[in-house]
Design a protein around this motif. Structure first.
Motif, PDB file in Angstrom:
ATOM      1  N   SER A  68      19.707  -3.261 -11.262  1.00  0.00           N
ATOM      2  CA  SER A  68      18.400  -3.314 -10.604  1.00  0.00           C
ATOM      3  C   SER A  68      17.748  -1.941 -10.609  1.00  0.00           C
ATOM      4  N   LEU A  69      16.434  -1.933 -10.653  1.00  0.00           N
ATOM      5  CA  LEU A  69      15.641  -0.715 -10.562  1.00  0.00           C
ATOM      6  C   LEU A  69      14.764  -0.818  -9.327  1.00  0.00           C
ATOM      7  N   TRP A  70      14.793   0.206  -8.482  1.00  0.00           N
ATOM      8  CA  TRP A  70      13.994   0.258  -7.266  1.00  0.00           C
ATOM      9  C   TRP A  70      13.035   1.442  -7.369  1.00  0.00           C
ATOM     10  N   ILE A  71      11.787   1.230  -7.003  1.00  0.00           N
ATOM     11  CA  ILE A  71      10.791   2.302  -6.962  1.00  0.00           C
ATOM     12  C   ILE A  71      10.048   2.186  -5.634  1.00  0.00           C
ATOM     13  N   ARG A  72       9.825   3.346  -4.984  1.00  0.00           N
ATOM     14  CA  ARG A  72       9.151   3.354  -3.675  1.00  0.00           C
ATOM     15  C   ARG A  72       8.185   4.526  -3.625  1.00  0.00           C
ATOM     16  N   ILE A  73       6.962   4.252  -3.184  1.00  0.00           N
ATOM     17  CA  ILE A  73       5.975   5.300  -2.962  1.00  0.00           C
ATOM     18  C   ILE A  73       5.411   5.122  -1.560  1.00  0.00           C
ATOM     19  N   ALA A  74       5.264   6.225  -0.855  1.00  0.00           N
ATOM     20  CA  ALA A  74       4.737   6.189   0.517  1.00  0.00           C
ATOM     21  C   ALA A  74       3.766   7.350   0.694  1.00  0.00           C
ATOM     22  N   GLN A  75       2.735   7.111   1.478  1.00  0.00           N
ATOM     23  CA  GLN A  75       1.766   8.172   1.743  1.00  0.00           C
ATOM     24  C   GLN A  75       1.313   8.104   3.193  1.00  0.00           C
ATOM     25  N   THR A  76       1.226   9.288   3.802  1.00  0.00           N
ATOM     26  CA  THR A  76       0.715   9.419   5.160  1.00  0.00           C
ATOM     27  C   THR A  76      -0.519  10.307   5.113  1.00  0.00           C
ATOM     28  N   ARG A  77      -1.598   9.850   5.752  1.00  0.00           N
ATOM     29  CA  ARG A  77      -2.829  10.637   5.861  1.00  0.00           C
ATOM     30  C   ARG A  77      -3.134  10.847   7.338  1.00  0.00           C
ATOM     31  N   PHE A  78      -3.379  12.095   7.673  1.00  0.00           N
ATOM     32  CA  PHE A  78      -3.688  12.445   9.053  1.00  0.00           C
ATOM     33  C   PHE A  78      -5.164  12.799   9.190  1.00  0.00           C
ATOM     34  N   ARG A  79      -5.720  12.513  10.344  1.00  0.00           N
ATOM     35  CA  ARG A  79      -7.076  12.956  10.659  1.00  0.00           C
ATOM     36  C   ARG A  79      -6.968  14.207  11.511  1.00  0.00           C
ATOM     37  N   TYR A  80      -7.957  15.047  11.396  1.00  0.00           N
ATOM     38  CA  TYR A  80      -8.063  16.259  12.219  1.00  0.00           C
ATOM     39  C   TYR A  80      -6.914  17.233  11.962  1.00  0.00           C
ATOM     40  N   VAL A  81      -6.338  17.241  10.760  1.00  0.00           N
ATOM     41  CA  VAL A  81      -5.223  18.128  10.431  1.00  0.00           C
ATOM     42  C   VAL A  81      -5.538  18.830   9.109  1.00  0.00           C
ATOM     43  N   SER A  82      -5.267  20.121   9.029  1.00  0.00           N
ATOM     44  CA  SER A  82      -5.485  20.854   7.776  1.00  0.00           C
ATOM     45  C   SER A  82      -4.165  21.294   7.144  1.00  0.00           C
ATOM     46  N   GLU A  83      -3.055  21.177   7.879  1.00  0.00           N
ATOM     47  CA  GLU A  83      -1.734  21.521   7.364  1.00  0.00           C
ATOM     48  C   GLU A  83      -0.685  20.630   8.012  1.00  0.00           C
ATOM     49  N   ILE A  84       0.259  20.164   7.201  1.00  0.00           N
ATOM     50  CA  ILE A  84       1.327  19.300   7.690  1.00  0.00           C
ATOM     51  C   ILE A  84       2.633  20.081   7.612  1.00  0.00           C
ATOM     52  N   GLY A  85       3.448  20.020   8.650  1.00  0.00           N
ATOM     53  CA  GLY A  85       4.736  20.700   8.655  1.00  0.00           C
ATOM     54  C   GLY A  85       4.603  22.163   9.026  1.00  0.00           C
ATOM     55  N   SER A  86       5.704  22.904   8.834  1.00  0.00           N
ATOM     56  CA  SER A  86       5.699  24.326   9.156  1.00  0.00           C
ATOM     57  C   SER A  86       6.680  25.060   8.255  1.00  0.00           C
ATOM     58  N   GLY A  87       6.518  26.362   8.181  1.00  0.00           N
ATOM     59  CA  GLY A  87       7.436  27.182   7.397  1.00  0.00           C
ATOM     60  C   GLY A  87       7.431  26.805   5.929  1.00  0.00           C
ATOM     61  N   LEU A  88       8.615  26.719   5.319  1.00  0.00           N
ATOM     62  CA  LEU A  88       8.725  26.390   3.901  1.00  0.00           C
ATOM     63  C   LEU A  88       8.378  24.936   3.605  1.00  0.00           C
ATOM     64  N   ASP A  89       8.360  24.080   4.623  1.00  0.00           N
ATOM     65  CA  ASP A  89       8.012  22.672   4.448  1.00  0.00           C
ATOM     66  C   ASP A  89       6.529  22.394   4.625  1.00  0.00           C
ATOM     67  N   ALA A  90       5.726  23.424   4.853  1.00  0.00           N
ATOM     68  CA  ALA A  90       4.295  23.239   5.113  1.00  0.00           C
ATOM     69  C   ALA A  90       3.572  22.732   3.867  1.00  0.00           C
ATOM     70  N   ILE A  91       2.647  21.804   4.093  1.00  0.00           N
ATOM     71  CA  ILE A  91       1.813  21.242   3.032  1.00  0.00           C
ATOM     72  C   ILE A  91       0.369  21.458   3.432  1.00  0.00           C
ATOM     73  N   ARG A  92      -0.420  22.127   2.579  1.00  0.00           N
ATOM     74  CA  ARG A  92      -1.845  22.286   2.858  1.00  0.00           C
ATOM     75  C   ARG A  92      -2.542  20.960   2.622  1.00  0.00           C
ATOM     76  N   GLY A  93      -3.428  20.608   3.501  1.00  0.00           N
ATOM     77  CA  GLY A  93      -4.149  19.348   3.373  1.00  0.00           C
ATOM     78  C   GLY A  93      -3.716  18.373   4.447  1.00  0.00           C
ATOM     79  N   ASN A  94      -4.241  17.164   4.366  1.00  0.00           N
ATOM     80  CA  ASN A  94      -3.982  16.175   5.409  1.00  0.00           C
ATOM     81  C   ASN A  94      -3.182  14.973   4.928  1.00  0.00           C
ATOM     82  N   LYS A  95      -2.606  15.036   3.724  1.00  0.00           N
ATOM     83  CA  LYS A  95      -1.815  13.888   3.254  1.00  0.00           C
ATOM     84  C   LYS A  95      -0.500  14.344   2.650  1.00  0.00           C
ATOM     85  N   ARG A  96       0.488  13.468   2.782  1.00  0.00           N
ATOM     86  CA  ARG A  96       1.821  13.703   2.231  1.00  0.00           C
ATOM     87  C   ARG A  96       2.232  12.446   1.476  1.00  0.00           C
ATOM     88  N   THR A  97       2.713  12.627   0.243  1.00  0.00           N
ATOM     89  CA  THR A  97       3.120  11.504  -0.590  1.00  0.00           C
ATOM     90  C   THR A  97       4.577  11.685  -0.993  1.00  0.00           C
TER      91      THR A  97
END
Length: 107
Positions: A68-97
């Motif tokens: 079997s082959l499994w594929i999964r994609i997920a995305q989170t979009r935040f409102r009123y946020v310009s950065e997600i996470g902190s430190g080395l895990d920080a992502i600029r923008g409001n979405k994470r995929t």
């Protein structure tokens, strides 16, 4: 507030699961957790904080008996946020995929 919907289609040899969630919490101390479908022997319970939208799609394709082959994609979009996470895990923008795949062979 959390509004969640999940739909699964089983079109042999393909199984497709789609899910979406709208969430709105006051802060990190009021975060919400919800179970999500994932690969076999894997667990997914993300938390929701702030205001936003999350969706995921997962497909399982049975190639031959036991394979079997499994594929999964997920995305989170935040409102009123310009950065997600902190430190080395920080992502600029409001979405994470997240994108992941698994090939499984059952003996």
């Amino acid at each position: 507030l959390l509004i969640n919907t999940r739909v699964s289609y089983n079109l042999k040899p393909l199984k497709l699961t789609l899910s979406s969630a709208l969430f709105n919490t006051d802060d990190f101390n009021n975060r919400l957790y919800i179970y999500e479908s994932n690969f076999p022997y894997s667990l997914s319970i993300p938390f929701y904080q702030g205001t936003g939208y999350r969706w995921y799609a997962m497909a399982r394709l049975k190639i031959v008996s036991g394979l079997s082959l499994w594929i999964r994609i997920a995305q989170t979009r935040f409102r009123y946020v310009s950065e997600i996470g902190s430190g080395l895990d920080a992502i600029r923008g409001n979405k994470r995929t997240d994108l992941s795949a698994q090939i499984r062979y059952k003996l």
